[in-house]
Design an enzyme around this catalytic site. Sequence first.
Site: not given
Length: 495
Positions: A78, A158, A182
């Site tokens: 990420k 997210s 998330s």
Amino acid sequence: MSDLNKLTLSEARDGLRKGDFTSVEVTETCLSAIAASGALNAFVHNTPEIAMEQAKAADARIASGEAPAMCGLPIGIKDLFATKGVDTQAGSRILEGFKPEYESTITTKLFDAGAVMLGKLNMDEFAMGSSNETSVYGNAVNPWRRGNEDTQLTPGGSSGGSAAAVAADLCLAATGTDTGGSIRQPAAFTGIVGIKPTYGRCSRWGVVAFASSLDQAGPMTKTTRDAAIMLEAMCGHDAKDSTSADLAVPNFEAMLTGDIKGKKIGIPKEYRMEGMPEEISKLWDDGADMLRAAGAEVVEISLPHTKYALPAYYVIAPAEASSNLARYDGVRYGHRAKLAAGDGIDDMYEKTRAEGFGHEVQRRVMVGTYVLSAGFYDAYYNRARKVRTLIKKDFEDVFAAGIDAILTPATPSAAFGLGEMSDSDPIQMYLNDVFTVTVNLAGLPGVSVPAGLSAKGLPLGLQLIGRPWEEGDLLNIAHSLETAAGFVSKPEKWW
């Protein structure tokens, strides 16, 4: 083999040990899949040279017979994790061109274990969002579709890029972070497994901060076994993170016995929200039946302060964000606005932040600054902290009464279309976190397991919440649920 990218971590690990294929071959297959997946916009910074170098080193390590479980396995990272010499933008324009001179503790642990980095993954800006629509890179797209519709769906947020990449078999697994859901919400939207460990189990050092008392990194994988393998590599004490727990890391995979006889599973009555879709309610009931059939005792429990969780979260998280994001001012790194003659330092701050931060980040920073201001600190921030303590005590009381894990839905719906949640009503978007934020406020471990399909053929997930520091036990219960649900559906390739 042309479908090595479709392997799970455990399958790839076992195949590499047997010599059925090499890490270089698996990595090349993943890189080809990424190159052909532009429509998903999951990978935003590709690192093929690094990947091939790491894969070759992993093959040599495996050949020597001294390789940890993650050795040679290609994963995505990420964009919130600092990766030395590789763009780390946190999905924001304000960090454009930022290449850290250091490596986050978690990526260091993964690379030390021999994992291969394919690239950096799309995400909501500074991890603020539930749909991956606030990213400077544009929307990440869910590989799943509603029936025969062409509507592009959100992969959740997210960690939307991580979820889309794992679900579409672009990588074998990915890192995610979870501040209010998330990891778990995107995992549920894309039919994969996502675990948020206990706060302090994984180091936060080198992970761009959103809300420091809530942020926690975790793995996003295809199965619970994979989650156990990757989580073990990510965990461990870190002297550089003052909130990191100095606890031994167990062999999580060895704890996946599938035996949950005598375990006590709680069903919180407060989570039966008004207007909950019938298919979510049925999935929840089915999940309870599956656990019961596996030998667990399922009992109704009460978490009375649940209704205050979302408001408390949306005071605490923006307050911490406004403090954390104050460092992005255009002085030392990242984006700096062009200044007119006569502009002073205040003008530089204002223009840089106005250009660098997107609307959602600006909204949360302003909310956070407001609740921390002298006149409102006690009315909002302090009150929210007190509510957080009550929410934590609800869970403590339930666990003290002998409950081993708590079963809830992961999300209030299946994945929705990109653009369907109007920016004019952010509250509607925030409600996506209704089942997940309590876990962050209480610092507990939580895992989302794919358990069924919606009427339109989209994946639906169930969440299990565990006792603090007992991720092994939680993953074992999740493993039992995963086995009983038998979820094997994959998105039909259209990208």
